[in-house]
Design an enzyme around this catalytic site. Structure first.
Site, short mmCIF file in Angstrom:
data_model
loop_
_atom_site.label_atom_id
_atom_site.label_comp_id
_atom_site.label_asym_id
_atom_site.label_seq_id
_atom_site.Cartn_x
_atom_site.Cartn_y
_atom_site.Cartn_z
CG HIS A 21 -3.37 0.42 2.39
ND1 HIS A 21 -2.16 -0.21 2.30
CD2 HIS A 21 -3.90 0.03 3.58
CE1 HIS A 21 -1.97 -0.97 3.38
NE2 HIS A 21 -3.01 -0.82 4.18
CD GLU A 22 -6.63 2.13 5.44
OE1 GLU A 22 -7.29 1.21 5.96
OE2 GLU A 22 -5.42 2.30 5.65
CD GLN A 27 -6.47 -1.98 8.92
OE1 GLN A 27 -6.89 -0.92 8.47
NE2 GLN A 27 -5.19 -2.20 9.20
N GLY A 63 -4.48 5.58 8.09
CA GLY A 63 -5.76 5.05 7.63
C GLY A 63 -6.11 3.82 8.45
CB CYS A 86 -0.83 -3.04 6.66
SG CYS A 86 -2.54 -3.37 7.12
CG LEU A 87 -1.98 0.66 11.63
CD1 LEU A 87 -3.16 1.42 12.20
CD2 LEU A 87 -0.70 1.02 12.37
CG HIS A 110 -7.72 -3.07 4.91
ND1 HIS A 110 -7.18 -4.25 5.38
CD2 HIS A 110 -6.74 -2.14 5.07
CE1 HIS A 110 -5.95 -4.04 5.80
NE2 HIS A 110 -5.65 -2.76 5.62
#
Length: 199
Positions: free
Chosen positions: A151-152, A52, A47, A109-110, A155
């Site tokens: 999760h996304e 991000q 995701g 997380c990236l 953000h």
């Protein structure tokens, strides 16, 4: 185009993203979506939210297929009921409801490479969103796909998974988070750090 991933510590990750207006150029939006998929796959993510990649707009993409278990871990046998992975873009999403029992999973997380912590989320969600053609949908998702979406979605609200862990756990990873924000990371994809540009 592969975007650099914005690292923990950048204010864009803590801001609530803005809706994408209906007069936003369709070609430009489709290009952003494609670039976000390309960036997500390049970084081996499941995701990716627009903040991000430094864009404070209400947009995220997911492909939950790699997160779905199709075999029993102990026996190697195929599981009888396998959740289907979902590849989808979510534009101007609104979380309608989160229901069912909360369950824990080690999330990463990236934007926060090298950190994984147990996060508890609801089993099922109902979410309203537009697809890449600006068509409105309202859908229910469960299991791992629901988790990836939650999760996304967080953000877009300026919330990171590290905001959902205990104060004690936050203290334990404080040093790691500080190092990440300063560019001391080991990631196999390009990153952007607050006040430092790209690396």
């Amino acid at each position: 185009m592969i975007y650099p991933i914005v690292a923990f510590g950048d204010p864009v990750l803590k801001a609530r993203a803005k809706d994408i207006p209906h007069d936003f150029p369709a070609d430009e939006l489709k290009q952003i979506v494609q670039d976000m998929y390309d960036t997500m796959y390049y970084a081996h993510g499941v995701g990716l939210a627009a903040p991000q990649v430094g864009k404070s707009i209400r947009l995220f993409v997911i492909d939950s297929e790699p997160m779905i278990d199709t075999e029993d871990e102990e026996t190697g046998e195929p599981l009888p009921e396998v959740e289907q992975g979902v590849k989808q873009v979510f534009i101007n999403p609104q979380m309608v409801s989160e229901t069912g029992e909360e369950w824990g999973f080690q999330e990463g997380c990236l934007s926060i490479p090298g950190v994984r912590e147990m996060v508890y989320r609801h089993e099922t969600i109902l979410i309203r969103y537009e697809d890449e053609n600006r068509q409105l949908h309202e859908k229910t998702f469960s299991g791992m796909t629901a988790r990836v979406i939650q999760h996304e979605y967080d953000h877009l609200e300026g919330v990171l998974f590290t905001d959902k862990i205990s104060g004690f756990k936050k203290q334990l990873i404080k040093g790691k988070l500080t190092r990440i924000s300063k560019g001391d990371v080991n990631a196999d994809y390009r990153m952007r750090f607050a006040g430092q540009g790209r690396r």
